[in-house]
Design a protein around this motif. Sequence first.
Motif, PDB file in Angstrom:
ATOM      1  N   THR A 180      44.908  47.641  27.392  1.00  0.00           N
ATOM      2  CA  THR A 180      43.610  47.016  27.147  1.00  0.00           C
ATOM      3  C   THR A 180      43.265  46.123  28.321  1.00  0.00           C
ATOM      4  O   THR A 180      44.152  45.615  29.012  1.00  0.00           O
ATOM      5  N   VAL A 181      41.980  45.923  28.531  1.00  0.00           N
ATOM      6  CA  VAL A 181      41.504  45.021  29.575  1.00  0.00           C
ATOM      7  C   VAL A 181      40.738  43.896  28.901  1.00  0.00           C
ATOM      8  O   VAL A 181      39.746  44.131  28.209  1.00  0.00           O
ATOM      9  N   LYS A 182      41.203  42.672  29.089  1.00  0.00           N
ATOM     10  CA  LYS A 182      40.569  41.532  28.443  1.00  0.00           C
ATOM     11  C   LYS A 182      39.260  41.167  29.130  1.00  0.00           C
ATOM     12  O   LYS A 182      39.096  41.358  30.332  1.00  0.00           O
ATOM     13  N   SER A 183      38.343  40.623  28.354  1.00  0.00           N
ATOM     14  CA  SER A 183      37.056  40.193  28.883  1.00  0.00           C
ATOM     15  C   SER A 183      37.175  38.801  29.492  1.00  0.00           C
ATOM     16  O   SER A 183      38.163  38.089  29.284  1.00  0.00           O
ATOM     17  N   LYS A 184      36.140  38.403  30.216  1.00  0.00           N
ATOM     18  CA  LYS A 184      36.112  37.051  30.768  1.00  0.00           C
ATOM     19  C   LYS A 184      36.167  36.013  29.660  1.00  0.00           C
ATOM     20  O   LYS A 184      36.850  34.993  29.782  1.00  0.00           O
ATOM     21  N   GLU A 186      37.584  36.262  26.742  1.00  0.00           N
ATOM     22  CA  GLU A 186      38.944  36.191  26.185  1.00  0.00           C
ATOM     23  C   GLU A 186      39.891  35.407  27.090  1.00  0.00           C
ATOM     24  O   GLU A 186      40.822  34.757  26.622  1.00  0.00           O
ATOM     25  N   LEU A 187      39.633  35.458  28.401  1.00  0.00           N
ATOM     26  CA  LEU A 187      40.491  34.783  29.361  1.00  0.00           C
ATOM     27  C   LEU A 187      40.026  33.367  29.670  1.00  0.00           C
ATOM     28  O   LEU A 187      40.735  32.607  30.335  1.00  0.00           O
ATOM     29  N   ARG A 255      50.962  32.128  34.838  1.00  0.00           N
ATOM     30  CA  ARG A 255      50.764  33.077  33.738  1.00  0.00           C
ATOM     31  C   ARG A 255      51.768  34.219  33.863  1.00  0.00           C
ATOM     32  O   ARG A 255      52.165  34.582  34.973  1.00  0.00           O
ATOM     33  N   GLU A 259      49.482  39.221  32.330  1.00  0.00           N
ATOM     34  CA  GLU A 259      48.299  38.404  32.055  1.00  0.00           C
ATOM     35  C   GLU A 259      47.621  37.988  33.363  1.00  0.00           C
ATOM     36  O   GLU A 259      46.383  37.936  33.444  1.00  0.00           O
ATOM     37  N   GLN A 262      45.274  40.537  34.482  1.00  0.00           N
ATOM     38  CA  GLN A 262      44.028  40.546  33.711  1.00  0.00           C
ATOM     39  C   GLN A 262      42.997  39.614  34.357  1.00  0.00           C
ATOM     40  O   GLN A 262      41.804  39.935  34.433  1.00  0.00           O
ATOM     41  N   GLN A 266      39.256  40.724  36.879  1.00  0.00           N
ATOM     42  CA  GLN A 266      37.927  40.202  36.566  1.00  0.00           C
ATOM     43  C   GLN A 266      37.240  39.585  37.782  1.00  0.00           C
ATOM     44  O   GLN A 266      36.060  39.240  37.722  1.00  0.00           O
TER      45      GLN A 266
END
Length: 374
Positions: A180-184, A186-187, A255, A259, A262, A266
């Motif tokens: 999965t690729v986290k969104s801005k 989410e981060l 991190r 992570e 991720q 972005q």
Amino acid sequence: MKKQRVIVSVINDLNTDQRVHKICTFIENQGYEVFLIGRVLKSSQKMEARSYRTKRFRMFFEKGPLFYAWFNFRLFWFLLFRRADILVSNDLDTLLPNYLVSRIRRRKLIYDSHEYFTEVPELISRPKVKAVWERIERFVFPKLQFVSTVNDSIAQKYFEKYGITLKVIRNVSPLWKPSTVKSKAELGIPEGKHILIMQGAGLNVDRGVEEAIRMMPHLQNCALIIVGDGDIIPDMKTLVSTEKWDDRVFFYGKRPYQELLQFTQQADLGLSFDQPTNPNYLFSLPNKVFDYIHTSTPILCSNVVEVSKLVRKYRIGEVITDFDPLALAKQVQQVLENPALIAEWKANCTLAAEKENWEAEVGQLASFYPKVHE
């Protein structure tokens, strides 16, 4: 029958050293039992789960000569009374105890030099301390048979110094295939802005952190995210707070590696601004450069030998030579206002990742750690 055991030692807290982790995993996959030794400080995070055994020495001292002396003293006695078929020393600050034990117990010793150790800025400015490390290196290095390092420039420097040919095993990133690729959101990354990233476990003096921060007031609709840590970070946090740049510069600390990537994917641009103020930085090839490539994040880099060569070879970014805050911001702004150029660089990163990856590089290790046959 017990497996052959390899004891690997490095003087950090293990969590952020991806090179050592990748090499330990390779050794384990060759059929060896791996035991990795490091150290733990008050600021160290909980040890990540690994498929091989790890141990971190608790330290009475956290910096200075007593820190290094205590770690080397403990490492010597630990290695002397542990079963091992091969000893692996990472960097000069673990080499002496490994060498002494390898001679006493007649064990094979492998040395992996992650940098041009005696030319790091922390030693250049302290000639008496540098002389101690130089003496250790001159005593041990000419006697070594199995030596590797991270790039051709450093290998050449050691060849000129000692006449020894080093195996080059670059700190290349593994192929990145996230589930999965986290969104801005989410981060916790600012949305609606261009994102610049500077990352790394060694964000120290002359690594370009201050230069990146000081250009930020001159950029439009842009945020700098700093993911990692180093000796300059406390001062940089004070600078950002004092100048009220909190809406432009964001610190995310250390991190876990997956992570970290991720965050990297972005970003619009990845920064590698090491300043050539010393030979170690001039010839460095930091792992973050390959992380940028594998997340298709175009690179703006300083004109240091190995990084600039890579960026120009694959046309994945631009080499920066003027680090005056206003001039630097102007160069970055021009790139951000050219989406077609960024798209071209991103595509080239994808192509470069197909060639520059750990899965291809790892073959260089086979001569040091031949597969153990059942």
